[in-house]
Design a protein around this motif. Structure first.
Motif, PDB file in Angstrom:
ATOM      1  N   ALA A  14       0.812  -1.213   0.000  1.00  0.00           N
ATOM      2  CA  ALA A  14       0.000   0.000   0.000  1.00  0.00           C
ATOM      3  C   ALA A  14       0.847   1.264   0.000  1.00  0.00           C
ATOM      4  O   ALA A  14       0.499   2.260  -0.645  1.00  0.00           O
ATOM      5  CB  ALA A  14      -0.931  -0.010   1.214  1.00  0.00           C
ATOM      6  N   ALA A  15       1.966   1.228   0.718  1.00  0.00           N
ATOM      7  CA  ALA A  15       2.822   2.417   0.820  1.00  0.00           C
ATOM      8  C   ALA A  15       3.871   2.466  -0.280  1.00  0.00           C
ATOM      9  O   ALA A  15       4.667   3.402  -0.340  1.00  0.00           O
ATOM     10  CB  ALA A  15       3.496   2.452   2.188  1.00  0.00           C
ATOM     11  N   GLY A  16       3.876   1.460  -1.140  1.00  0.00           N
ATOM     12  CA  GLY A  16       4.835   1.436  -2.245  1.00  0.00           C
ATOM     13  C   GLY A  16       5.992   0.484  -2.017  1.00  0.00           C
ATOM     14  O   GLY A  16       6.301   0.097  -0.884  1.00  0.00           O
ATOM     15  N   ARG A  17       6.621   0.122  -3.107  1.00  0.00           N
ATOM     16  CA  ARG A  17       7.716  -0.847  -3.090  1.00  0.00           C
ATOM     17  C   ARG A  17       8.916  -0.355  -2.290  1.00  0.00           C
ATOM     18  O   ARG A  17       9.511  -1.110  -1.515  1.00  0.00           O
ATOM     19  CB  ARG A  17       8.124  -1.148  -4.527  1.00  0.00           C
ATOM     20  CG  ARG A  17       9.256  -2.131  -4.689  1.00  0.00           C
ATOM     21  CD  ARG A  17       9.452  -2.477  -6.159  1.00  0.00           C
ATOM     22  NE  ARG A  17       9.734  -1.296  -6.962  1.00  0.00           N
ATOM     23  CZ  ARG A  17      10.953  -0.804  -7.176  1.00  0.00           C
ATOM     24  NH1 ARG A  17      11.995  -1.395  -6.622  1.00  0.00           N
ATOM     25  NH2 ARG A  17      11.135   0.253  -7.928  1.00  0.00           N
ATOM     26  N   VAL A  18       9.287   0.905  -2.437  1.00  0.00           N
ATOM     27  CA  VAL A  18      10.458   1.436  -1.736  1.00  0.00           C
ATOM     28  C   VAL A  18      10.233   1.423  -0.226  1.00  0.00           C
ATOM     29  O   VAL A  18      11.132   1.062   0.558  1.00  0.00           O
ATOM     30  CB  VAL A  18      10.788   2.859  -2.229  1.00  0.00           C
ATOM     31  CG1 VAL A  18      11.920   3.455  -1.397  1.00  0.00           C
ATOM     32  CG2 VAL A  18      11.181   2.833  -3.704  1.00  0.00           C
ATOM     33  N   ALA A  19       9.027   1.774   0.202  1.00  0.00           N
ATOM     34  CA  ALA A  19       8.710   1.757   1.634  1.00  0.00           C
ATOM     35  C   ALA A  19       8.761   0.337   2.184  1.00  0.00           C
ATOM     36  O   ALA A  19       9.180   0.113   3.332  1.00  0.00           O
ATOM     37  CB  ALA A  19       7.336   2.371   1.866  1.00  0.00           C
ATOM     38  N   PHE A  20       8.321  -0.612   1.369  1.00  0.00           N
ATOM     39  CA  PHE A  20       8.380  -2.028   1.752  1.00  0.00           C
ATOM     40  C   PHE A  20       9.837  -2.408   2.019  1.00  0.00           C
ATOM     41  O   PHE A  20      10.168  -2.996   3.056  1.00  0.00           O
ATOM     42  CB  PHE A  20       7.808  -2.863   0.613  1.00  0.00           C
ATOM     43  CG  PHE A  20       7.467  -4.294   0.960  1.00  0.00           C
ATOM     44  CD1 PHE A  20       8.306  -5.078   1.744  1.00  0.00           C
ATOM     45  CD2 PHE A  20       6.306  -4.864   0.468  1.00  0.00           C
ATOM     46  CE1 PHE A  20       7.992  -6.393   2.033  1.00  0.00           C
ATOM     47  CE2 PHE A  20       5.982  -6.186   0.749  1.00  0.00           C
ATOM     48  CZ  PHE A  20       6.827  -6.951   1.529  1.00  0.00           C
ATOM     49  N   GLU A  21      10.738  -2.060   1.097  1.00  0.00           N
ATOM     50  CA  GLU A  21      12.152  -2.400   1.251  1.00  0.00           C
ATOM     51  C   GLU A  21      12.758  -1.739   2.481  1.00  0.00           C
ATOM     52  O   GLU A  21      13.497  -2.382   3.245  1.00  0.00           O
ATOM     53  CB  GLU A  21      12.911  -1.966  -0.010  1.00  0.00           C
ATOM     54  CG  GLU A  21      12.521  -2.738  -1.257  1.00  0.00           C
ATOM     55  CD  GLU A  21      13.095  -2.155  -2.533  1.00  0.00           C
ATOM     56  OE1 GLU A  21      13.080  -2.849  -3.566  1.00  0.00           O
ATOM     57  OE2 GLU A  21      13.574  -0.992  -2.494  1.00  0.00           O
ATOM     58  N   ARG A  22      12.433  -0.482   2.698  1.00  0.00           N
ATOM     59  CA  ARG A  22      12.983   0.233   3.850  1.00  0.00           C
ATOM     60  C   ARG A  22      12.513  -0.364   5.172  1.00  0.00           C
ATOM     61  O   ARG A  22      13.251  -0.344   6.172  1.00  0.00           O
ATOM     62  CB  ARG A  22      12.588   1.716   3.772  1.00  0.00           C
ATOM     63  CG  ARG A  22      13.327   2.492   2.685  1.00  0.00           C
ATOM     64  CD  ARG A  22      12.801   3.903   2.568  1.00  0.00           C
ATOM     65  NE  ARG A  22      13.559   4.678   1.575  1.00  0.00           N
ATOM     66  CZ  ARG A  22      13.186   5.873   1.117  1.00  0.00           C
ATOM     67  NH1 ARG A  22      12.060   6.438   1.579  1.00  0.00           N
ATOM     68  NH2 ARG A  22      13.933   6.500   0.221  1.00  0.00           N
ATOM     69  N   ALA A  23      11.292  -0.908   5.174  1.00  0.00           N
ATOM     70  CA  ALA A  23      10.758  -1.501   6.397  1.00  0.00           C
ATOM     71  C   ALA A  23      11.495  -2.783   6.782  1.00  0.00           C
ATOM     72  O   ALA A  23      11.456  -3.205   7.938  1.00  0.00           O
ATOM     73  CB  ALA A  23       9.267  -1.789   6.231  1.00  0.00           C
ATOM     74  N   MET A  24      12.171  -3.397   5.813  1.00  0.00           N
ATOM     75  CA  MET A  24      12.885  -4.645   6.059  1.00  0.00           C
ATOM     76  C   MET A  24      14.321  -4.428   6.535  1.00  0.00           C
ATOM     77  O   MET A  24      14.818  -5.151   7.391  1.00  0.00           O
ATOM     78  CB  MET A  24      12.916  -5.483   4.770  1.00  0.00           C
ATOM     79  CG  MET A  24      11.556  -5.923   4.232  1.00  0.00           C
ATOM     80  SD  MET A  24      10.676  -7.080   5.313  1.00  0.00           S
ATOM     81  CE  MET A  24       9.602  -5.932   6.218  1.00  0.00           C
ATOM     82  N   VAL A  25      14.992  -3.450   5.953  1.00  0.00           N
ATOM     83  CA  VAL A  25      16.423  -3.253   6.221  1.00  0.00           C
ATOM     84  C   VAL A  25      16.660  -2.880   7.685  1.00  0.00           C
ATOM     85  O   VAL A  25      16.003  -1.999   8.232  1.00  0.00           O
ATOM     86  CB  VAL A  25      17.004  -2.180   5.289  1.00  0.00           C
ATOM     87  CG1 VAL A  25      18.469  -1.905   5.639  1.00  0.00           C
ATOM     88  CG2 VAL A  25      16.893  -2.634   3.834  1.00  0.00           C
ATOM     89  N   GLY A  26      17.596  -3.597   8.305  1.00  0.00           N
ATOM     90  CA  GLY A  26      17.943  -3.352   9.698  1.00  0.00           C
ATOM     91  C   GLY A  26      17.182  -4.220  10.683  1.00  0.00           C
ATOM     92  O   GLY A  26      17.530  -4.274  11.869  1.00  0.00           O
ATOM     93  N   ARG A  27      16.174  -4.926  10.209  1.00  0.00           N
ATOM     94  CA  ARG A  27      15.390  -5.788  11.078  1.00  0.00           C
ATOM     95  C   ARG A  27      16.036  -7.173  11.203  1.00  0.00           C
ATOM     96  O   ARG A  27      16.682  -7.657  10.271  1.00  0.00           O
ATOM     97  CB  ARG A  27      13.957  -5.955  10.550  1.00  0.00           C
ATOM     98  CG  ARG A  27      13.180  -4.640  10.486  1.00  0.00           C
ATOM     99  CD  ARG A  27      13.062  -4.022  11.856  1.00  0.00           C
ATOM    100  NE  ARG A  27      12.240  -2.814  11.820  1.00  0.00           N
ATOM    101  CZ  ARG A  27      12.161  -1.938  12.813  1.00  0.00           C
ATOM    102  NH1 ARG A  27      12.843  -2.148  13.927  1.00  0.00           N
ATOM    103  NH2 ARG A  27      11.393  -0.876  12.708  1.00  0.00           N
ATOM    104  N   THR A  28      15.833  -7.791  12.352  1.00  0.00           N
ATOM    105  CA  THR A  28      16.345  -9.133  12.603  1.00  0.00           C
ATOM    106  C   THR A  28      15.215 -10.144  12.490  1.00  0.00           C
ATOM    107  O   THR A  28      14.116  -9.925  13.021  1.00  0.00           O
ATOM    108  CB  THR A  28      16.984  -9.226  14.001  1.00  0.00           C
ATOM    109  OG1 THR A  28      18.096  -8.326  14.066  1.00  0.00           O
ATOM    110  CG2 THR A  28      17.464 -10.651  14.298  1.00  0.00           C
TER     111      THR A  28
END
Length: 231
Positions: free
Chosen positions: A38-52
């Motif tokens: 819903a928030a877009g592909r780039v936001a999806f990617e940013r939500a993943m980076v840095g997470r364990t």
């Protein structure tokens, strides 16, 4: 078509090789049919980076990764969805390890991740019937919230199974394929358990004798238990 064994094998592989690792890079395909963001592909990617990654979960033919904070990526495998881990054989019955001669990540990759130890995995889909979604709590929203008990992890008791069948005026195979009744049973598993139980696929569920219901319940448990060979 992926069924419970394939999805469970993918879950176990992710659990064995990726849990405890931090995501350092993520690439989500520009494919709005498969990737629901819903928030877009780039936001999806940013939500993943840095997470364990803290766990790999599954219900039926849906898999999701639990991270150290929401949101969490969810994968509905559809007709041809698959998890590939570079250098790792995800299953024992089908070649799935990626070697240096393979295109990596595949042109069919919809969700690609690199972890802090250098390991990489990808969710691919050649036929574009799969879905990749991002949820704060995957178990509380469709499609996972609409699924019945998992055939492997949440087996019905014999009495509950017999009682449920007695109220279903539908062909038994069609009922077994209904993911809101029992999740994870696909076409070949349904055929196998009905064959073992000596039940015709078109027989109406409510017409089955208790003996037949018990035989079917046992067959479902036995076939599900064979999934341990995918560890």
């Amino acid at each position: 078509m992926p069924e419970l064994p394939e999805v469970e094998a993918a879950r176990r592989a992710l659990e064995a090789h990726c849990v405890g690792r931090r995501i350092t890079r993520c690439a989500v395909a520009d494919d709005s049919k498969v990737v629901v963001a819903a928030a877009g592909r780039v936001a999806f990617e940013r939500a993943m980076v840095g997470r364990t990654i803290v766990a790999a979960r599954r219900r039926g033919k849906n898999l999701w990764l639990r991270l150290d904070a929401p949101p969490f990526p969810s994968f509905q495998f559809g007709m041809a969805g698959a998890i590939y881990i570079k250098g790792v054989a995800v299953t024992k019955y089908k070649r799935s390890a990626v070697n240096s001669e393979d295109e990596w990540p595949s042109k069919y990759s919809k969700f690609f991740v690199e972890l802090d130890d250098g390991l990489e995995f990808s969710f691919t889909d050649k036929r574009r019937f799969a879905r990749v979604r991002l949820f704060d709590d995957p178990e509380t929203v469709p499609p996972i919230s609409e699924l019945g008990p998992d055939a492997l992890f949440e087996p019905m008791s014999v009495d509950n199974f017999v009682d449920s069948l007695s109220r279903k005026k539908i062909g038994i195979k069609a009922l077994l394929l209904d993911q809101s009744f029992i999740s994870g049973i696909g076409n070949w598993i349904a055929d196998e358990v009905l064959y073992q139980s000596k039940i015709h696929p078109l027989q109406i569920a409510s017409s089955l004798t208790r003996e037949s219901c018990e035989a079917l319940h046992q067959s479902i448990q036995e076939v599900s238990l064979t999934l341990h060979c995918f560890e």
